[in-house]
Design an enzyme around this catalytic site. Structure first.
Site, mmCIF file in Angstrom:
data_model
loop_
_atom_site.group_PDB
_atom_site.id
_atom_site.type_symbol
_atom_site.label_atom_id
_atom_site.label_comp_id
_atom_site.label_asym_id
_atom_site.label_seq_id
_atom_site.Cartn_x
_atom_site.Cartn_y
_atom_site.Cartn_z
ATOM 1 C CD GLU A 144 7.202 46.419 29.535
ATOM 2 O OE1 GLU A 144 6.711 46.311 30.655
ATOM 3 O OE2 GLU A 144 6.624 46.052 28.491
ATOM 4 C CD GLU A 250 6.268 43.941 23.057
ATOM 5 O OE1 GLU A 250 5.186 44.294 23.572
ATOM 6 O OE2 GLU A 250 7.228 43.539 23.727
#
Ligand code: G3I
Length: 336
Positions: A144, A250
């Site tokens: 991220e 995920e």
């Protein structure tokens, strides 16, 4: 060329989960694994062992979970996770070395000049990857780092080292474990061409400097109707066309927003969720084999999903319900 397939709209009859999910696909099927749940909950333990052939540590290997004082590490939980996984014959996906969240409490107070910060970054990567060298199939080296508009996310590393920190991280990771695949992991790229473009441009810069990166993890915390399936599929192919492995890293599919809007009962929404899971997995299956690193579900049962909150007590994004009954989504995937 991208072809949207697997949009069969059907109701999925209840099915048993005696057949193992990992055998239904030609690529690894992983799960985010949390040792604390495995310890206290035998159903969690049985399902994560039986159905999944690759484990990602959901939390226990994040920096803040293994370091409570500067440059010292507490390995008990991480070691136990790795040895349980290896004894069970699982592939291991490392998560995550550098992330702006779940960092050690001491990190913001660390005192050093730029060289010292670079040493700290390198030393963390070397220490963690080096301890488990040869045991992990891959690592999410950085998680991220990009914002939705394609700029770099403000974080301590950008502050101390500038954009160079990303190059340093992958250089050190490649040096530390030459066998492990190196991933960049992020959310939202499946629906955001600007962010995807920025990440792919940065991949080009890494490569131009001779620094290795092997794949992209699309987190895929998605919803029933968002993002658009064709757009997600195009992103999958854009990444594969860039000679990168793709990990759906995920995956979970939230239904809470539709439930809150009154757009169906929970059982109706679970049927839609099953179709949506099937669509995503079919699109992934249509990628060239060499681009398919695997798909990881972000949890086993709805009861422990990170999306289950006081505001969303019925949120249920995974394949098994609170009582560990396989949901229509499981039945859809097993019959893919
Ligand atoms: O371990 C402590 C425990 O000692 C304490 O009693 C308890 C009280 O709240 O908290 C426990 O820590 C929690 C930890 O999960 C372990 O359960 C943290 O509060 C909680 O914030 C943490 O949440 C995790 C979150 O990352 C942290 O940002 C979620 O489980 C985990 O699923 C989530 O995973 C992230 C990926 O790493 C990156 N991508 C997004 C994804 C979802 O946020």
């Amino acid at each position: 060329m991208f072809v949207l397939i697997g949009c069969r709209k059907a109701d999925f009859a209840p099915c048993s989960d005696h057949t193992s999910l990992q055998h239904a696909f030609d690529f690894p099927i992983g799960v985010a694994y949390e040792p604390a749940y495995a310890l206290s909950d035998s159903s969690y333990r049985v399902i994560s062992h039986y159905h999944f052939d690759q484990w990602t540590p959901e939390n226990v290997m994040k920096w803040g979970a293994i370091s409570f004082q500067p440059e010292t590490y507490q390995w008990t939980e991480a070691d136990a996770f790795v040895s349980t996984a290896l004894q069970a014959g699982k592939k291991l996906h490392g998560h995550t070395l550098i992330w702006y969240r779940q960092e050690p409490d001491w990190l913001p107070f660390y005192q050093a000049d730029a060289r010292g910060w670079e040493q700290l970054l390198r030393s963390h990567i070397r220490t963690v990857m080096g301890r488990y060298r040869g045991m992990f199939r891959a690592w999410d080296v950085v998680n991220e780092a990009f914002l939705a508009d394609g700029r770099l996310r403000p974080c301590i590393w950008l502050d101390k080292l500038g954009p160079e920190y990303l190059f340093i991280a992958y250089e050190e990771a490649a040096k530390t474990d030459p066998q492990a695949l190196l991933f960049y992991n992020d959310f939202g790229m499946e629906d955001n061409p600007a962010k995807l473009r920025a990440v792919l441009r940065w991949v080009d810069q890494l490569r131009a400097r001779g620094i290795r990166i092997d794949g992209i993890g699309l987190q895929m915390h998605i919803q029933l109707y968002y993002p658009d399936a064709a757009r997600m599929g195009k992103t999958f192919f854009d990444i594969a066309d860039h000679q990168l492995l793709l990990h759906l890293s995920e995956l979970d599919i939230a239904v809470g927003d539709q439930l809150a809007k009154g757009n169906g009962s929970l059982s109706e929404l679970w049927q839609k969720q099953a179709n949506r899971y099937q669509t995503v997995v079919s699109m992934y299956s249509s990628l060239p084999r060499k681009s398919q690193y695997g798909i990881t579900l972000w949890g086993v049962s709805d009861r422990y999903s990170w999306l289950r909150t006081a505001d969303q007590p019925q949120e249920s994004p995974l394949l098994w319900d609170d009582e560990y009954q396989p949901k229509p989504a499981f039945c859809a995937l097993i019959s893919n």
